[in-house]
Write an enzyme that holds these catalytic residues in place. Sequence first.
Site, short mmCIF file in Angstrom:
data_model
loop_
_atom_site.label_atom_id
_atom_site.label_comp_id
_atom_site.label_asym_id
_atom_site.label_seq_id
_atom_site.Cartn_x
_atom_site.Cartn_y
_atom_site.Cartn_z
CG HIS A 277 6.89 -34.36 -94.76
ND1 HIS A 277 6.24 -33.87 -95.87
CD2 HIS A 277 5.91 -34.73 -93.90
CE1 HIS A 277 4.94 -33.92 -95.70
NE2 HIS A 277 4.70 -34.44 -94.50
CG ASP B 167 3.68 -32.99 -110.47
OD1 ASP B 167 3.44 -31.94 -109.86
OD2 ASP B 167 3.43 -34.13 -110.02
CD GLU C 50 3.98 -32.52 -105.74
OE1 GLU C 50 2.89 -33.12 -105.85
OE2 GLU C 50 4.20 -31.70 -104.83
CG ASN D 272 6.21 -36.02 -98.65
OD1 ASN D 272 7.43 -36.11 -98.46
ND2 ASN D 272 5.68 -35.03 -99.33
CG ASP E 235 12.33 -32.12 -97.48
OD1 ASP E 235 11.30 -31.88 -98.15
OD2 ASP E 235 12.50 -31.69 -96.32
#
Length: 343
Positions: free
Chosen positions: A227, A214, A257, A222, A231
Amino acid sequence: MKNTENVERAADIVRDALNLMRKHSVPMHPVNYAVWHAYASGENLDLRNAIDRYMLQHLHLDDAVTEALYRRHVIGSSADPALLQRMSERMSSALGQAAESAARAGDQTAAYGSSLSRFQDGLAGQALPGLEEILATTRQMQAAIQALQRQLGDSRQEIGQLRDELERVRQENLTDTLTGLPNRRAFEQRLAACMTLAASAGMNSHAPCLLMLDIDHFKRVNDSYGHGTGDQVLCTVAAALQAGTPDNALAARIGGEEFVMLLPAMQLQSARLVAEQLRQKVATLRTPARSKTGAELQVQVTISIGLTSLQRGETGRQFIERADQALYQSKHGGRDRITVRMG
């Protein structure tokens, strides 16, 4: 000519199914095609009646209705994702065989047409009773064979295109569109196969190991940079994960994630080394970004990892849950670390 008749019949069903899907604006994927192919064949009367009844009341069959029809009338209500995948693969294989049959039938038809042409040329100029009638019949047969050959060629092309489309959709259904890694469905299929192999091997080989990963403080990325940057960070970590995956292992993005790495038949100590190398590698990576004021900067992230090994007699769900519990310990123990959990 029985092979030709069979190919013609199969081609007609394929063509009818495709035409029905175009007529009703049905998206092209394996489940939809299976339903409309069964409808076009006319062999599944329950399915045909169910679709006819539905179409009388509605203008369009959406994917949810189509899948319900598929489960009830095509494969039964007990279908699971692995079975759906096998059905898709068998359908693709059958279409490939149909295309080959069409090609063979086309070759046979062409050879027969050539024989008729030679027969006609051999009769030319001879004064025989009924010759004109024979020649006329031969020309009609040649025309019919040429038309059949064109039809078989068209059918072969349509079948080939459908097979390619089914394979494309199948691959898309197993791939995470953002990172290009295998997705959760691909992971679950590989895990099921891996556990089956491990069960058959017994104690003669090492048990599979599972890493659950994770990205630490990903929400902060973010919120701070948008975002789009988030990404990019996901893709950066995914690339490192893919590069650090040993042969015969599988790395996948299973949501948000969160990532996994399945390591078949590997010692826990070796899996721990793979995890540590990955943790260190991600910590060195930088992703270009802009602050809210427009300043250029580099985003650094770390990952937390949970590691476990499959225990005898446990289910896939138990295996995954223990790796997830190990990940939870890493997250709450300070992050950017690896936790091994065996019980």
